[in-house]
Design a protein around this motif. Sequence first.
Motif: not given
Length: 267
Positions: A164-179
């Motif tokens: 839950e603490a590592w769930e991808a953020p809603r912002d697609r660009e940031v989520a891709q950066w995290l991935s």
Amino acid sequence: MSTNALTSEDFDALEAVLDDLRTRDDEVPQWEFVEGFLAAVACCREPISTAEAVDALLPEFADEAPLWADAEQKNRFVALCEQRTRELKASLVAKVESLSDDAAFSPEVMDVRGAIACLSDEDRAQWDAEHPVAEDEEGNPEILPSFAQIWAVGFMAAVETWPEAWEAPRDREVAQWLSDSLERIVALTEDDTHPATENMYEEGGPPSVSEERLNAFGEALWAVYDIHQIWKSLGPQTGTIIKAPEPGRNDPCSCGSGKKYKKCCGG
């Protein structure tokens, strides 16, 4: 405790505790795994106490003998891990130009293959006698871990412990950066199959690490910086973070490797 760097004596003390715990549970991980686990805790979006991290990493089992020798041993281990976590956090906020800077994030990793290759014939024979070749689930002999592989497995084990603490953020660009950042760390969990050119254990020793592996390691370290920056910019979530239920030791690992949990992320 301060953010002063752990001394060689401190690291020896940590290793000694893990060695002692391993006499009661042979699945207690090596320090490099713990180091990776703490690195993920240090850059996690949600604050996780060191005591909670240690309990998740080295759980007690009600139906088995106590893991810790006594409360003093556990408290000392937690205190040293807390100091190490603070040290890692300090390095992630320090302004550095390259990974060679003294203040740069620099996890403790081991070139196991290089260390073994540097042994004398006599010491190698003794090592082989004391460490019989293990087999994987298919009965094939397991090879020695690659450079930084155990660290990366430990990092991802912490990610899977608090999903839950590592769930991808809603912002697609940031989520891709995290991935993308996590993928650079996951890459180190794989074996180094490229031709070896360097020995990271002893300068001039028999080659044991490929140039590609060293480049991947550097990319993974910068990935940790990126992850820390992502979560720092977003801040903690609102709501309760639930620790994922830990699979049984003989259950399939949740990472999808096909191995038993004890032979993979729980190893």
